[in-house]
Scaffold this motif. Structure first.
Motif, PDB file in Angstrom:
ATOM      1  N   GLU A 111       9.826   7.237   4.963  1.00  0.00           N
ATOM      2  CA  GLU A 111       8.980   8.359   5.397  1.00  0.00           C
ATOM      3  C   GLU A 111       7.591   8.292   4.751  1.00  0.00           C
ATOM      4  N   LEU A 112       7.543   7.938   3.478  1.00  0.00           N
ATOM      5  CA  LEU A 112       6.256   7.791   2.791  1.00  0.00           C
ATOM      6  C   LEU A 112       5.491   6.602   3.371  1.00  0.00           C
ATOM      7  N   ARG A 113       6.189   5.527   3.647  1.00  0.00           N
ATOM      8  CA  ARG A 113       5.570   4.342   4.252  1.00  0.00           C
ATOM      9  C   ARG A 113       4.906   4.725   5.580  1.00  0.00           C
ATOM     10  N   ASN A 114       5.624   5.465   6.408  1.00  0.00           N
ATOM     11  CA  ASN A 114       5.082   5.901   7.697  1.00  0.00           C
ATOM     12  C   ASN A 114       3.883   6.821   7.510  1.00  0.00           C
ATOM     13  N   GLU A 115       3.926   7.637   6.477  1.00  0.00           N
ATOM     14  CA  GLU A 115       2.803   8.544   6.198  1.00  0.00           C
ATOM     15  C   GLU A 115       1.560   7.740   5.816  1.00  0.00           C
ATOM     16  N   TYR A 116       1.732   6.715   4.985  1.00  0.00           N
ATOM     17  CA  TYR A 116       0.613   5.824   4.642  1.00  0.00           C
ATOM     18  C   TYR A 116       0.044   5.160   5.897  1.00  0.00           C
ATOM     19  N   ILE A 117       0.923   4.680   6.759  1.00  0.00           N
ATOM     20  CA  ILE A 117       0.467   4.004   7.978  1.00  0.00           C
ATOM     21  C   ILE A 117      -0.325   4.962   8.855  1.00  0.00           C
ATOM     22  N   ASP A 118       0.178   6.181   9.057  1.00  0.00           N
ATOM     23  CA  ASP A 118      -0.561   7.182   9.838  1.00  0.00           C
ATOM     24  C   ASP A 118      -1.901   7.503   9.197  1.00  0.00           C
ATOM     25  N   PHE A 119      -1.891   7.617   7.880  1.00  0.00           N
ATOM     26  CA  PHE A 119      -3.109   7.952   7.152  1.00  0.00           C
ATOM     27  C   PHE A 119      -4.164   6.857   7.305  1.00  0.00           C
ATOM     28  N   VAL A 120      -3.766   5.602   7.172  1.00  0.00           N
ATOM     29  CA  VAL A 120      -4.727   4.504   7.279  1.00  0.00           C
ATOM     30  C   VAL A 120      -5.217   4.352   8.717  1.00  0.00           C
ATOM     31  N   LYS A 121      -4.369   4.612   9.701  1.00  0.00           N
ATOM     32  CA  LYS A 121      -4.823   4.618  11.096  1.00  0.00           C
ATOM     33  C   LYS A 121      -5.915   5.663  11.276  1.00  0.00           C
ATOM     34  N   TRP A 122      -5.706   6.832  10.691  1.00  0.00           N
ATOM     35  CA  TRP A 122      -6.686   7.916  10.766  1.00  0.00           C
ATOM     36  C   TRP A 122      -7.978   7.505  10.052  1.00  0.00           C
ATOM     37  N   LEU A 123      -7.850   6.894   8.877  1.00  0.00           N
ATOM     38  CA  LEU A 123      -9.035   6.438   8.133  1.00  0.00           C
ATOM     39  C   LEU A 123      -9.851   5.444   8.957  1.00  0.00           C
ATOM     40  N   ARG A 124      -9.175   4.528   9.635  1.00  0.00           N
ATOM     41  CA  ARG A 124      -9.875   3.528  10.450  1.00  0.00           C
ATOM     42  C   ARG A 124     -10.687   4.161  11.566  1.00  0.00           C
ATOM     43  N   LYS A 125     -10.182   5.287  12.113  1.00  0.00           N
ATOM     44  CA  LYS A 125     -10.906   5.978  13.178  1.00  0.00           C
ATOM     45  C   LYS A 125     -12.109   6.744  12.645  1.00  0.00           C
ATOM     46  N   LYS A 126     -12.019   7.231  11.408  1.00  0.00           N
ATOM     47  CA  LYS A 126     -13.036   8.129  10.861  1.00  0.00           C
ATOM     48  C   LYS A 126     -14.117   7.430  10.030  1.00  0.00           C
ATOM     49  N   TYR A 127     -13.771   6.308   9.395  1.00  0.00           N
ATOM     50  CA  TYR A 127     -14.676   5.710   8.417  1.00  0.00           C
ATOM     51  C   TYR A 127     -14.829   4.207   8.635  1.00  0.00           C
ATOM     52  N   ILE A 128     -15.961   3.701   8.204  1.00  0.00           N
ATOM     53  CA  ILE A 128     -16.269   2.281   8.272  1.00  0.00           C
ATOM     54  C   ILE A 128     -15.906   1.651   6.923  1.00  0.00           C
ATOM     55  N   PHE A 129     -15.278   0.488   6.975  1.00  0.00           N
ATOM     56  CA  PHE A 129     -14.977  -0.289   5.771  1.00  0.00           C
ATOM     57  C   PHE A 129     -15.759  -1.592   5.882  1.00  0.00           C
ATOM     58  N   PRO A 130     -16.991  -1.605   5.349  1.00  0.00           N
ATOM     59  CA  PRO A 130     -17.889  -2.744   5.557  1.00  0.00           C
ATOM     60  C   PRO A 130     -17.374  -4.066   4.987  1.00  0.00           C
ATOM     61  N   ILE A 131     -16.622  -4.007   3.921  1.00  0.00           N
ATOM     62  CA  ILE A 131     -16.014  -5.191   3.318  1.00  0.00           C
ATOM     63  C   ILE A 131     -14.508  -4.975   3.391  1.00  0.00           C
ATOM     64  N   HIS A 132     -13.792  -5.983   3.857  1.00  0.00           N
ATOM     65  CA  HIS A 132     -12.343  -5.841   3.980  1.00  0.00           C
ATOM     66  C   HIS A 132     -11.728  -5.475   2.627  1.00  0.00           C
ATOM     67  N   ILE A 133     -10.761  -4.556   2.661  1.00  0.00           N
ATOM     68  CA  ILE A 133     -10.063  -4.126   1.444  1.00  0.00           C
ATOM     69  C   ILE A 133      -8.551  -4.232   1.690  1.00  0.00           C
ATOM     70  N   ASN A 134      -7.862  -4.868   0.751  1.00  0.00           N
ATOM     71  CA  ASN A 134      -6.402  -4.937   0.784  1.00  0.00           C
ATOM     72  C   ASN A 134      -5.849  -3.841  -0.108  1.00  0.00           C
ATOM     73  N   VAL A 135      -4.879  -3.096   0.422  1.00  0.00           N
ATOM     74  CA  VAL A 135      -4.237  -2.023  -0.337  1.00  0.00           C
ATOM     75  C   VAL A 135      -2.770  -2.393  -0.511  1.00  0.00           C
ATOM     76  N   TYR A 136      -2.339  -2.468  -1.758  1.00  0.00           N
ATOM     77  CA  TYR A 136      -0.958  -2.800  -2.084  1.00  0.00           C
ATOM     78  C   TYR A 136      -0.243  -1.525  -2.525  1.00  0.00           C
ATOM     79  N   ILE A 137       0.782  -1.154  -1.771  1.00  0.00           N
ATOM     80  CA  ILE A 137       1.589   0.019  -2.088  1.00  0.00           C
ATOM     81  C   ILE A 137       2.800  -0.498  -2.860  1.00  0.00           C
ATOM     82  N   LEU A 138       2.863  -0.133  -4.130  1.00  0.00           N
ATOM     83  CA  LEU A 138       3.840  -0.715  -5.040  1.00  0.00           C
ATOM     84  C   LEU A 138       5.011   0.221  -5.325  1.00  0.00           C
ATOM     85  N   ASN A 139       6.155  -0.361  -5.565  1.00  0.00           N
ATOM     86  CA  ASN A 139       7.373   0.381  -5.860  1.00  0.00           C
ATOM     87  C   ASN A 139       7.492   0.587  -7.374  1.00  0.00           C
ATOM     88  N   CYS A 140       6.568   1.351  -7.912  1.00  0.00           N
ATOM     89  CA  CYS A 140       6.575   1.688  -9.338  1.00  0.00           C
ATOM     90  C   CYS A 140       5.884   3.044  -9.493  1.00  0.00           C
TER      91      CYS A 140
END
Length: 161
Positions: free
Chosen positions: A31-60
């Protein structure tokens, strides 16, 4: 929203949207994973990321910084590699007694906003003290996530019809 909206596409090729990518470690709640995915989809629609950024969601619960301290997120940039963010997302529900699941997710995911603000500071080459940098990241932390949940509630209301 100030720093976050400082990148606009004026012509088709004026700013290349480098994008944002999520990478999940095994064991993240579905459920949290899906929430992150929805959130990042929303971010992509709203904001520009001029330089590619990798986000690592860690199990800690926290990540180790270069200085050895533990934190609720980290942003790192490199001279010849894509910058990255690490967000710990293992939830110990005993630490959040009295909060709803949505409130817990907001708290955990707001760390991503904090670190993305550092990303924008890096992209804009802002010269400011660590204190001011952290203050600015904390300022955006809940404002951006509130916008997401406001939009999400509006969308959910329309989906009910």
């Amino acid at each position: 929203m100030g720093l976050w909206n400082s990148f606009k596409i004026k012509n088709n090729n004026e700013i290349i949207n480098g994008g944002i990518s999520l990478h999940f470690e095994k064991g993240i709640e579905e459920e949290l994973r899906n929430e992150y995915i929805d959130f990042v989809k929303w971010l992509r629609k709203k904001y520009i990321f001029p330089i590619h950024i990798n986000v690592y969601i860690l199990n800690c619960e926290r990540v180790k910084l270069l200085n050895g301290n533990l934190a609720y997120g980290s942003f790192r940039w490199f001279k010849k590699r894509t910058p990255m963010i690490r967000i710990p997302s293992l939830i110990n529900y005993n630490d959040y007694i009295g909060l709803t699941k949505e409130e817990i997710y907001i708290t955990v995911m707001s760390s991503l906003i904090h670190e993305l603000t550092h990303y924008y500071q890096y992209v804009k080459k802002l010269e400011q003290t660590d204190k001011n940098s952290e203050r600015q990241a904390d300022y955006y932390r809940f404002r951006i996530i509130e916008l997401f949940y406001e939009d999400k509630k509006i969308i959910n209301r329309f989906e009910a019809y």
